[in-house]
Design a protein around this motif. Structure first.
Motif, PDB file in Angstrom:
ATOM      1  N   UNK A  21       0.807  -1.237   0.000  1.00 57.53           N
ATOM      2  CA  UNK A  21       0.000   0.000   0.000  1.00 57.53           C
ATOM      3  C   UNK A  21       0.831   1.274   0.000  1.00 57.53           C
ATOM      4  N   UNK A  22       2.047   1.222   0.545  1.00 60.81           N
ATOM      5  CA  UNK A  22       2.884   2.425   0.609  1.00 60.81           C
ATOM      6  C   UNK A  22       3.292   2.923  -0.777  1.00 60.81           C
ATOM      7  N   UNK A  23       3.120   2.077  -1.813  1.00 61.08           N
ATOM      8  CA  UNK A  23       3.500   2.470  -3.163  1.00 61.08           C
ATOM      9  C   UNK A  23       2.408   3.251  -3.890  1.00 61.08           C
ATOM     10  N   UNK A  24       1.252   3.441  -3.251  1.00 57.47           N
ATOM     11  CA  UNK A  24       0.140   4.126  -3.919  1.00 57.47           C
ATOM     12  C   UNK A  24       0.548   5.477  -4.480  1.00 57.47           C
ATOM     13  N   UNK A  25       1.268   6.256  -3.676  1.00 54.76           N
ATOM     14  CA  UNK A  25       1.634   7.609  -4.106  1.00 54.76           C
ATOM     15  C   UNK A  25       2.582   7.597  -5.301  1.00 54.76           C
ATOM     16  N   UNK A  26       3.205   6.452  -5.587  1.00 48.07           N
ATOM     17  CA  UNK A  26       4.162   6.381  -6.683  1.00 48.07           C
ATOM     18  C   UNK A  26       3.622   5.640  -7.911  1.00 48.07           C
ATOM     19  N   UNK A  27       2.416   5.046  -7.782  1.00 46.30           N
ATOM     20  CA  UNK A  27       1.881   4.250  -8.890  1.00 46.30           C
ATOM     21  C   UNK A  27       0.444   4.583  -9.272  1.00 46.30           C
ATOM     22  N   UNK A  28      -0.307   5.228  -8.393  1.00 47.57           N
ATOM     23  CA  UNK A  28      -1.719   5.500  -8.669  1.00 47.57           C
ATOM     24  C   UNK A  28      -1.999   6.995  -8.796  1.00 47.57           C
ATOM     25  N   UNK A  29      -2.967   7.322  -9.653  1.00 45.62           N
ATOM     26  CA  UNK A  29      -3.430   8.701  -9.840  1.00 45.62           C
ATOM     27  C   UNK A  29      -2.265   9.665 -10.061  1.00 45.62           C
ATOM     28  N   UNK A  30      -1.354   9.271 -10.933  1.00 39.98           N
ATOM     29  CA  UNK A  30      -0.185  10.104 -11.213  1.00 39.98           C
ATOM     30  C   UNK A  30      -0.578  11.281 -12.090  1.00 39.98           C
ATOM     31  N   UNK A  31      -0.206  12.470 -11.673  1.00 38.10           N
ATOM     32  CA  UNK A  31      -0.569  13.675 -12.411  1.00 38.10           C
ATOM     33  C   UNK A  31       0.634  14.488 -12.851  1.00 38.10           C
TER      34      UNK A  31
END
Length: 458
Positions: free
Chosen positions: A132-142
């Motif tokens: 889960x800690x990878x969410x900021x690096x793999x999801x909803x990338x803008x």
């Protein structure tokens, strides 16, 4: 014994599988073997662009075998399953920026769980889930993320070729990326006891050079910086590999955009007259914009110059973009052409291979200087007249992992990595930068190819 590969299946652009990851993850510290690389890369293609959370991904091991064109054997299937298990223990170290603007090293596992059928079962699959800690690096990338077609790495068998591809793909639009030697080894996760002799490390780079040229949509040439008879830095020059072009990600997005037209019957004679000369290259709306912002004499001069260049045989890939740049940047390419004429005279003096090599290096240097001057002209037009826009760019630069808060802003802006970042930001904001870059990079690419042949590097 080497295994014999299957024939590569035909893949169409409708089958495109994209890998998206934040730049911080691209530049993170982790070390995979080639099997872990393949499994993790395939996992990344299963994330949908609009996903807001991770799923448990079920992967048929046969799909990985087919995707990477591997030999269909029990040994290969076992290697894939073992790679999934090893990923569970892998950690990654990421240099990230917190919400408060602080820089910190963040460590986490990459995979949270894995599963596979019980022994003797007929099914042949693996199940994995991202941590889960990878969410900021793999999801909803803008912003600040890399996206590429997995087909670029399917045939790469060196983990270093894969890593170098990603690190250079980030800077494709800039066309250049410089690493201090220690920094590059760290990014490639090379341990202190590995590749201690530069000659051995150079062999790794040379292999990646061949791999990327053969299999990916970019290729590179590199230049060593030597101090006191020791290589301290390597500069990579990055070029589009036309023979391996896939469907470009930008074209996928742009195909969904419907161009809006605001044409009206009240177009004045001036717009109509100009548009008749350039209707093959730009829209009438673009011409209206020119007339509203630039003197007519300047527009006429830009059109005349562009048409003359085309008639004289000059190859311009993006005529509309080149024309737009000429309209908004008067005399820019007049100076460039003058430099080219000067260089042509120098060519006649190159009577042997040594002098021609020297000449080509000089010509490349001249073009690089002209390129910087061209960008400087645009800087004056865009940034000096708009302090708020300038501050917005500075804020983005200071949020980057390469920004050194121990140095002054002025010192940071002189560093190659920050210069490259600044150019990348401007490329996203203003199409003129892309037009200029395309023009100069193409010329420089041709020169490097000639130089490479003279040096015996075919």
């Amino acid at each position: 014994m080497a295994t014999k590969k299957q024939k590569t299946p035909l893949t169409t652009d409708s089958d495109i599988k994209l890998i998206r990851k934040a730049n911080e993850l691209v530049e993170a510290r982790y070390k995979f073997d080639i099997w872990e690389t393949r499994v993790f890369a395939y996992m990344l293609t299963l994330i949908k662009h609009n996903d807001t959370d991770f799923n448990e991904y079920t992967i048929n091991t046969g799909d990985i075998v087919r995707e990477f064109n591997l030999h269909d054997s029990g040994l290969v299937y076992d290697s894939i399953k073992k790679a999934a298990d090893k990923l569970l223990d892998k950690k990654v170290e990421i240099l990230r920026t917190t919400a408060e603007g602080k820089r910190e090293y963040f460590k986490t596992h990459l995979v949270a769980s894995t599963a596979n059928p019980e022994e003797g079962a007929k099914e042949n699959y693996i199940k994995l889930s991202f941590h889960p800690a990878l969410k900021q690096f793999l999801l909803e990338l803008k912003a600040r993320y890399l996206v590429y077609d997995i087909r670029n790495i399917l045939s790469l068998t060196s983990i270093y070729s894969v890593r170098l591809f990603e690190l250079l793909k980030q800077y494709q639009k800039i066309g250049k990326r410089k690493f201090m030697l220690d920094e590059l080894k760290e990014l490639l996760s090379i341990e202190s006891h590995e590749y201690q002799l530069y000659g051995h490390f150079k062999g790794l780079i040379k292999r990646a050079e061949k791999d990327l040229a053969k299999y990916t949509d970019i290729y590179f040439q590199f230049e060593e910086e030597i101090q006191k008879r020791k290589v301290v830095a390597v500069t990579f020059y990055i070029f589009e590999n036309t023979k391996n072009q896939r469907l470009k990600v930008e074209s996928v997005a742009s195909s969904k955009v419907t161009e809006k037209s605001s044409e009206s019957t009240s177009d004045n004679d001036e717009v109509e007259k100009l548009f008749q000369k350039v209707e093959k290259y730009v829209t009438k709306q673009q011409v209206k914009k020119w007339v509203g912002e630039v003197p007519t004499e300047q527009i006429e001069k830009a059109i005349t110059y562009t048409i003359h260049a085309l008639e004289s045989g000059k190859k311009i890939d993006n005529i509309g973009g080149f024309l737009n740049t000429m309209v908004y940047t008067p005399n820019l390419f007049d100076k460039y052409e003058a430099k080219k004429e000067k260089v042509k005279k120098v060519t006649k003096k190159a009577t042997d291979q040594k002098s021609e090599i020297s000449f080509l290096k000089e010509k490349i240097s001249i073009l690089q200087q002209e390129y910087e001057k061209a960008l400087s002209e645009l800087d004056k037009r865009y940034l000096l007249e708009n302090p708020e826009l300038y501050q917005e760019i500075i804020n983005k630069i200071q949020a980057n992992s390469f920004y050194d808060y121990k140095q002054t802003l002025e010192s940071n802006l002189e560093r190659d990595s920050i210069k490259g970042l600044r150019t990348a930001i401007l490329l996203e904001m203003f199409p003129d930068y892309q037009s200029i870059m395309n023009r100069f990079n193409k010329e420089i690419t041709i020169l490097y190819e000639r130089l490479s042949k003279l040096n015996g590097n075919h």
